[in-house]
Design a protein around this motif. Structure first.
Motif, short mmCIF file in Angstrom:
data_model
loop_
_atom_site.label_atom_id
_atom_site.label_comp_id
_atom_site.label_asym_id
_atom_site.label_seq_id
_atom_site.Cartn_x
_atom_site.Cartn_y
_atom_site.Cartn_z
N LEU A 1 -52.18 90.41 -15.66
CA LEU A 1 -53.19 89.45 -16.06
C LEU A 1 -53.68 88.64 -14.87
O LEU A 1 -54.88 88.35 -14.75
CB LEU A 1 -52.63 88.51 -17.15
CG LEU A 1 -52.30 89.16 -18.49
CD1 LEU A 1 -51.66 88.14 -19.42
CD2 LEU A 1 -53.55 89.76 -19.13
N TYR A 2 -52.77 88.27 -14.00
CA TYR A 2 -53.15 87.51 -12.80
C TYR A 2 -53.99 88.38 -11.86
O TYR A 2 -54.99 87.91 -11.30
CB TYR A 2 -51.90 87.02 -12.07
CG TYR A 2 -52.19 86.25 -10.81
CD1 TYR A 2 -52.88 85.03 -10.85
CD2 TYR A 2 -51.79 86.75 -9.57
CE1 TYR A 2 -53.15 84.34 -9.68
CE2 TYR A 2 -52.05 86.04 -8.40
CZ TYR A 2 -52.74 84.84 -8.46
OH TYR A 2 -53.01 84.14 -7.30
N ALA A 3 -53.61 89.64 -11.72
CA ALA A 3 -54.39 90.55 -10.88
C ALA A 3 -55.80 90.73 -11.42
O ALA A 3 -56.78 90.76 -10.67
CB ALA A 3 -53.68 91.90 -10.79
N LYS A 4 -55.92 90.83 -12.74
CA LYS A 4 -57.25 91.01 -13.36
C LYS A 4 -58.10 89.76 -13.17
O LYS A 4 -59.32 89.84 -12.96
CB LYS A 4 -57.10 91.32 -14.85
CG LYS A 4 -58.43 91.70 -15.54
CD LYS A 4 -59.02 92.95 -14.90
CE LYS A 4 -60.06 93.61 -15.80
NZ LYS A 4 -61.20 92.76 -16.10
N LYS A 5 -57.46 88.59 -13.23
CA LYS A 5 -58.19 87.34 -13.01
C LYS A 5 -58.75 87.30 -11.59
O LYS A 5 -59.94 86.98 -11.40
CB LYS A 5 -57.24 86.15 -13.22
CG LYS A 5 -57.84 84.81 -12.83
CD LYS A 5 -56.85 83.68 -13.06
CE LYS A 5 -57.44 82.33 -12.62
NZ LYS A 5 -56.53 81.20 -12.95
N LEU A 6 -57.95 87.66 -10.62
CA LEU A 6 -58.42 87.67 -9.23
C LEU A 6 -59.50 88.74 -9.03
O LEU A 6 -60.49 88.51 -8.34
CB LEU A 6 -57.25 87.94 -8.28
CG LEU A 6 -56.16 86.87 -8.22
CD1 LEU A 6 -55.11 87.26 -7.18
CD2 LEU A 6 -56.74 85.51 -7.88
N TYR A 7 -59.29 89.88 -9.66
CA TYR A 7 -60.26 90.98 -9.53
C TYR A 7 -61.63 90.57 -10.09
O TYR A 7 -62.66 90.77 -9.45
CB TYR A 7 -59.74 92.21 -10.25
CG TYR A 7 -60.67 93.41 -10.17
CD1 TYR A 7 -60.66 94.24 -9.06
CD2 TYR A 7 -61.55 93.70 -11.21
CE1 TYR A 7 -61.52 95.33 -8.98
CE2 TYR A 7 -62.42 94.78 -11.13
CZ TYR A 7 -62.40 95.60 -10.02
OH TYR A 7 -63.26 96.66 -9.94
N ASP A 8 -61.63 89.99 -11.29
CA ASP A 8 -62.89 89.58 -11.91
C ASP A 8 -63.59 88.47 -11.14
O ASP A 8 -64.82 88.36 -11.16
CB ASP A 8 -62.64 89.11 -13.36
CG ASP A 8 -62.34 90.27 -14.29
OD1 ASP A 8 -62.65 91.42 -13.93
OD2 ASP A 8 -61.79 90.03 -15.39
N SER A 9 -62.81 87.63 -10.48
CA SER A 9 -63.40 86.49 -9.77
C SER A 9 -63.95 86.87 -8.41
O SER A 9 -64.86 86.21 -7.90
CB SER A 9 -62.36 85.38 -9.59
OG SER A 9 -61.36 85.77 -8.65
N ALA A 10 -63.44 87.96 -7.80
CA ALA A 10 -63.79 88.26 -6.41
C ALA A 10 -64.51 89.58 -6.19
O ALA A 10 -65.08 89.79 -5.11
CB ALA A 10 -62.52 88.24 -5.55
#
Length: 293
Positions: free
Chosen positions: A68-77
């Motif tokens: 979930l944390y990886a997806k958050k970073l992925y979607d933001s960057a």
């Protein structure tokens, strides 16, 4: 306890996107300003983790929280179309610090002509970079079109601000404080359609509920761009209309007259109370281009 990731879909939204609260939580999550400070190495890890999860080849011991944390970073960057890493200033997560500084200074330094011209130029340069960074990769925009959109929007904003400044010299002081909002609204009406003119000319991809492409639509592009223009103006209104009223009242206080040097930082800080909401709206209008129609 080991997590079962066999049925985990990393692209499935964490919150129900059919509800307003679910969309708010989703966009607050991916526009978190703290993500702009995440190291490049960690962003690369996030992209690799998301791609591995999509292929179902996650290493042993991977936890749901990590995904979930990886997806958050992925979607933001990373760009939703190309998967390329976006420049920091153009990311939606940068809109809070960037927007509060520029808006605060536009509202504070509105009295002199050089300051008006400079901050309107800075704002339009910032907007042009954001629009380019979040462009629809399915409808590429040429350098010439981007330059024309940037020049037209900047000229419109500066001309509106300078013209209204001259017209409001004898008006009540509060009217002059609203000139930056008028300039921003006028520029948005030009900048966004110009920057995304290829979508108006060629149409955008239309998909059904199963995400199958059913064709191209210029009408859908026109409706979407109109909604973006209206939302950009609407989300700028609370801060750029209400804050001048607040600041005019505060500046009449005795202690505020003695600390004029703090007026600009205070205005920037007050602007910081609103940008996250504006960013969520801005991100949702961007996401509309990638959702089913």
């Amino acid at each position: 306890m080991k997590a079962d990731l066999s049925g985990f879909n990393i692209d499935a939204p964490r919150w129900d996107q059919g509800t307003f609260l679910g969309r708010v939580k989703h966009f607050f999550n991916i526009t978190d300003p703290r993500t702009i400070f995440v190291p490049e190495r960690e962003l690369d890890w996030a992209k690799a983790t998301v791609e591995k999860s999509r292929l179902g080849v996650m290493p042993p011991g991977t936890q749901v929280e990590q995904l979930l944390y990886a997806k958050k970073l992925y979607d933001s960057a990373f760009h939703p179309d190309t998967g390329e890493k976006m420049n920091v200033i153009g990311r939606m997560s940068f809109q809070v610090p960037g927007g509060m500084i520029i808006t605060g200074f536009m509202l504070q330094f509105y009295r002199t002509m050089p300051a008006v011209i400079f901050w309107q130029w800075v704002n339009q340069s910032f907007n042009a970079l954001v629009n380019y960074t979040n462009r629809n990769a399915a409808c590429p925009t040429s350098v010439r079109q981007m330059a024309l959109a940037y020049f037209t929007a900047t000229t419109t904003a500066v001309a509106t601000a300078v013209g209204m400044n001259m017209l409001t010299k004898r008006a009540p002081p509060l009217v002059g404080r609203w000139v930056p909002f008028a300039a921003v609204a006028a520029a948005n009406c030009v900048n966004i359609p110009m920057m995304r003119q290829q979508e108006l000319l060629q149409g955008i991809s239309v998909k059904d509920r199963s995400h199958n492409e059913v064709g191209q639509s210029r009408r859908a592009a026109a409706v979407g761009i109109t909604q973006v223009v209206i939302s950009r103006i609407t989300m700028a209104a609370p801060g750029m209309i209400l804050l001048p009223i607040v600041m005019q009242r505060l500046e009449k206080l005795h202690f505020m007259k003695r600390v004029r040097v703090l007026h600009a930082p205070l205005q920037v800080m007050l602007c910081g109370c609103l940008p996250q909401i504006r960013t969520c709206v801005r991100e949702e209008t961007r996401a509309m281009r990638y959702s089913s129609v």
